[in-house]
Scaffold this active site. Structure first.
Site, PDB file in Angstrom:
ATOM      1  N   SER A   1       0.897  -1.241  -0.150  1.00 33.47           N
ATOM      2  CA  SER A   1       0.023   0.011  -0.196  1.00 33.47           C
ATOM      3  C   SER A   1       0.958   1.283   0.119  1.00 33.47           C
ATOM      4  O   SER A   1       1.894   1.343   0.735  1.00 33.47           O
ATOM      5  CB  SER A   1      -0.805   0.108   1.195  1.00 33.47           C
ATOM      6  OG  SER A   1      -1.204   1.251   1.341  1.00 33.47           O
TER       7      SER A   1
ATOM      8  N   TYR B   1      -1.571  -0.509  10.835  1.00 36.05           N
ATOM      9  CA  TYR B   1      -1.862  -1.135   9.722  1.00 36.05           C
ATOM     10  C   TYR B   1      -0.588  -0.750   8.766  1.00 36.05           C
ATOM     11  O   TYR B   1      -0.181  -1.779   8.004  1.00 36.05           O
ATOM     12  CB  TYR B   1      -3.070  -0.565   9.074  1.00 36.05           C
ATOM     13  CG  TYR B   1      -3.045  -0.846   7.711  1.00 36.05           C
ATOM     14  CD1 TYR B   1      -3.084   0.248   6.638  1.00 36.05           C
ATOM     15  CD2 TYR B   1      -3.261  -1.993   7.316  1.00 36.05           C
ATOM     16  CE1 TYR B   1      -3.031   0.036   5.130  1.00 36.05           C
ATOM     17  CE2 TYR B   1      -3.507  -2.140   5.706  1.00 36.05           C
ATOM     18  CZ  TYR B   1      -3.271  -1.133   4.747  1.00 36.05           C
ATOM     19  OH  TYR B   1      -3.187  -1.387   3.340  1.00 36.05           O
TER      20      TYR B   1
ATOM     21  N   LYS C   1       2.172  -3.554   7.014  1.00 35.81           N
ATOM     22  CA  LYS C   1       2.769  -3.499   5.451  1.00 35.81           C
ATOM     23  C   LYS C   1       4.097  -3.504   5.439  1.00 35.81           C
ATOM     24  O   LYS C   1       4.869  -4.084   4.421  1.00 35.81           O
ATOM     25  CB  LYS C   1       1.670  -2.436   4.519  1.00 35.81           C
ATOM     26  CG  LYS C   1       0.319  -2.678   4.349  1.00 35.81           C
ATOM     27  CD  LYS C   1       0.086  -4.118   3.561  1.00 35.81           C
ATOM     28  CE  LYS C   1      -1.232  -4.503   3.430  1.00 35.81           C
ATOM     29  NZ  LYS C   1      -1.688  -5.375   2.769  1.00 35.81           N
TER      30      LYS C   1
HETATM   31  C1  WQD Z   1      -9.328   9.682   0.925  1.00 34.87           C
HETATM   32  C2  WQD Z   1      -9.679  11.214   0.991  1.00 34.87           C
HETATM   33  C3  WQD Z   1      -9.894  11.855   3.373  1.00 34.87           C
HETATM   34  C4  WQD Z   1     -13.632   9.716   4.147  1.00 34.87           C
HETATM   35  C5  WQD Z   1      -6.774   4.801   3.114  1.00 34.87           C
HETATM   36  C6  WQD Z   1      -5.593   4.014   3.691  1.00 34.87           C
HETATM   37  C7  WQD Z   1      -4.698   3.228   2.530  1.00 34.87           C
HETATM   38  C8  WQD Z   1      -5.556   2.616   1.779  1.00 34.87           C
HETATM   39  C9  WQD Z   1      -6.634   3.395   1.110  1.00 34.87           C
HETATM   40  C10 WQD Z   1      -5.667   0.411   2.106  1.00 34.87           C
HETATM   41  C11 WQD Z   1      -8.786  11.827   2.226  1.00 34.87           C
HETATM   42  C12 WQD Z   1     -11.155  12.092   2.780  1.00 34.87           C
HETATM   43  C13 WQD Z   1     -12.556  10.207   3.484  1.00 34.87           C
HETATM   44  C14 WQD Z   1     -14.571  10.404   4.630  1.00 34.87           C
HETATM   45  C15 WQD Z   1     -13.236  12.382   3.843  1.00 34.87           C
HETATM   46  N1  WQD Z   1      -6.196   1.560   2.299  1.00 34.87           N
HETATM   47  N2  WQD Z   1     -12.450  11.507   3.363  1.00 34.87           N
HETATM   48  N3  WQD Z   1     -14.624  11.919   4.477  1.00 34.87           N
HETATM   49  O1  WQD Z   1      -7.051   7.733   3.829  1.00 34.87           O
HETATM   50  O2  WQD Z   1      -6.188   8.169   1.660  1.00 34.87           O
HETATM   51  O3  WQD Z   1      -6.093   5.730   2.232  1.00 34.87           O
HETATM   52  O4  WQD Z   1      -7.410   4.065   2.288  1.00 34.87           O
HETATM   53  O5  WQD Z   1      -4.632  -0.013   1.572  1.00 34.87           O
HETATM   54  O6  WQD Z   1      -3.516   2.642   3.112  1.00 34.87           O
HETATM   55  O7  WQD Z   1      -4.551   4.990   4.492  1.00 34.87           O
HETATM   56  O8  WQD Z   1      -8.429   6.960   1.911  1.00 34.87           O
HETATM   57  O9  WQD Z   1     -10.706   6.973   1.147  1.00 34.87           O
HETATM   58  O10 WQD Z   1     -10.053   7.217   3.645  1.00 34.87           O
HETATM   59  O11 WQD Z   1      -9.780   9.223   2.159  1.00 34.87           O
HETATM   60  O12 WQD Z   1     -13.149  13.527   3.644  1.00 34.87           O
HETATM   61  O13 WQD Z   1     -15.804  10.041   5.144  1.00 34.87           O
HETATM   62  O14 WQD Z   1     -10.962  11.436   1.429  1.00 34.87           O
HETATM   63  O15 WQD Z   1      -9.423  12.885   4.606  1.00 34.87           O
HETATM   64  O16 WQD Z   1      -8.351  12.995   2.009  1.00 34.87           O
HETATM   65  P1  WQD Z   1      -6.822   7.343   2.514  1.00 34.87           P
HETATM   66  P2  WQD Z   1      -9.636   7.541   2.342  1.00 34.87           P
END
Ligand code: WQD
Length: 343
Positions: free
Chosen positions: A128, A152, A156
């Site tokens: 990841s 997490y 990885k």
């Molecule tokens: C994306 C953007 C949030 C939810 C994570 C893990 C990564 C991978 C993918 C496993 C960010 C914003 C999110 C919400 C929001 N997982 N957001 N409101 O955090 O980039 O990555 O998932 O491998 O390892 O860290 O993905 O989709 O959670 O967030 O504003 O309800 O959307 O702040 O900017 P992230 P995400």
């Protein structure tokens, strides 16, 4: 007729695993799945049969159960394993670190022991972009320093190091480490897709659940980041493109320089903000998604997107599908399955 190459997908009924099963079958592989169904539904098997016109073999096994893993490997005798099985919720990992190390690290060790015993040494590992921690700049290349800010991400990172050491100890191993950016979307049939348990951690499934009426509104975590519109920027990649990246990586395992693992970013190289993604989704779905700007989420970084050139040069892969298609396909899955696989 030449015998098909056999590939076993651990975590094969999960979101990335099930989409990869489609891509591997369509690429001519004989595919079997291995899953404990702790975070996925057996209904995925029916949906895969509808897409593929064949029922895939599935071994209901926990990756921590080495004897049962060996039995599955001896029974299917794959030439390669793609290892998707693992826990992946950042917030949950902070609350339950032991469960994360048990599943993600000890589970991988158990798989490696079983593979060695059954003389299977070709492995593609689901890593990841989280291993890059808070990057000093973007776009991110595979040479960037790694760090972890949660159990997490640390799990990885630890597995990546284990696999690098394994390749040094025994060049008989052929291993790829695929660093996913942000997988979103669904197979264009609308039959398989992302189906998180409980409240979605990730942006897209939360957005689709608001659009389908399961949630009232989206909280945008932070409107004051140093980005063009103040909201977080990420490299969203269509899950079907991601799946194709696994097929390309497996076909390129012999190209690892001096036996070291093949380390590759799987991203598009384009970053989109939360608000841009939201607008693209509303356009693609015709739904309006109410939102409010909420405080930043601890651990989030401002910007994270890939330099995807190594994937193109080393494994001949690049993402083809854009954000509009990601949103269209994500919406088709959610609209057809308002409650996911339970509906
Ligand atoms: C994306 C953007 C949030 C939810 C994570 C893990 C990564 C991978 C993918 C496993 C960010 C914003 C999110 C919400 C929001 N997982 N957001 N409101 O955090 O980039 O990555 O998932 O491998 O390892 O860290 O993905 O989709 O959670 O967030 O504003 O309800 O959307 O702040 O900017 P992230 P995400």
């Amino acid at each position: 007729m030449a015998e098909k190459r056999r590939v076993l997908l651990t975590g094969g009924t999960g979101y990335i695993g099930s989409h990869s099963a489609v891509s591997f079958v369509e690429a001519g592989y004989d595919v079997a799945l291995l899953d404990n169904f702790s975070n996925s539904s057996p209904r995925v098997l029916d949906r895969l049969e509808q897409i593929l016109g064949q029922r895939l073999k599935v071994y209901e096994v926990d990756v921590c159960d080495e004897p049962r893993l060996r039995e599955a490997l001896a029974s299917f005798s794959p030439q390669a394993v793609v290892h998707f099985a693992g826990l992946k919720a950042v917030g949950e990992s902070v609350k339950e670190p032991q469960r994360y190390y048990e599943n993600n690290v000890a589970g991988t060790l158990s798989l490696l022991r079983a593979m060695a015993a059954e003389k299977v040494q070709d492995l593609v590992f689901s890593s990841s972009a989280t291993v890059y921690g808070d990057p000093a700049s973007v776009p991110i290349t595979e040479a960037f320093p790694r760090s972890a800010t949660n159990p997490y991400g640390r799990s990885k990172l630890m597995v990546e190091d284990m696999l690098m050491d394994l390749c040094v100890s025994d060049p008989g191993w052929n291993i790829a480490l695929l660093r996913y950016f942000n997988p979103v979307g669904a197979h264009n049939s609308g039959l398989i897709g992302e189906d998180p348990t409980g409240i979605p951690n990730n942006l897209m499934p939360f957005v689709t659940q608001v659009a389908v009426g399961r949630r009232a509104k989206l909280s945008v975590f932070g409107g004051d980041y140093p980005t063009h519109d103040g909201t977080g920027v990420r490299d969203y990649i269509h899950v079907t493109d991601l799946a194709e990246g696994h097929v390309s990586a497996l076909a390129s395992l012999d190209r690892t320089p001096d036996g070291a693992p093949l380390v590759v970013n799987l991203g598009t190289g384009k970053g989109y903000s939360v608000l841009e993604t939201l607008r693209a989704f509303e356009k693609a779905s015709g739904c309006s998604v109410p939102f409010e700007i909420a405080p930043r989420r601890p651990g989030d970084v401002a910007e994270c997107y890939a330099d995807p050139s190594r994937a193109r040069d080393l494994i001949g892969w690049e993402a083809k599908l854009g954000l509009d298609r990601m949103c269209e396909d994500a919406w088709r899955w959610q609209a057809n399955n308002p409650d996911g696989y339970t509906s």
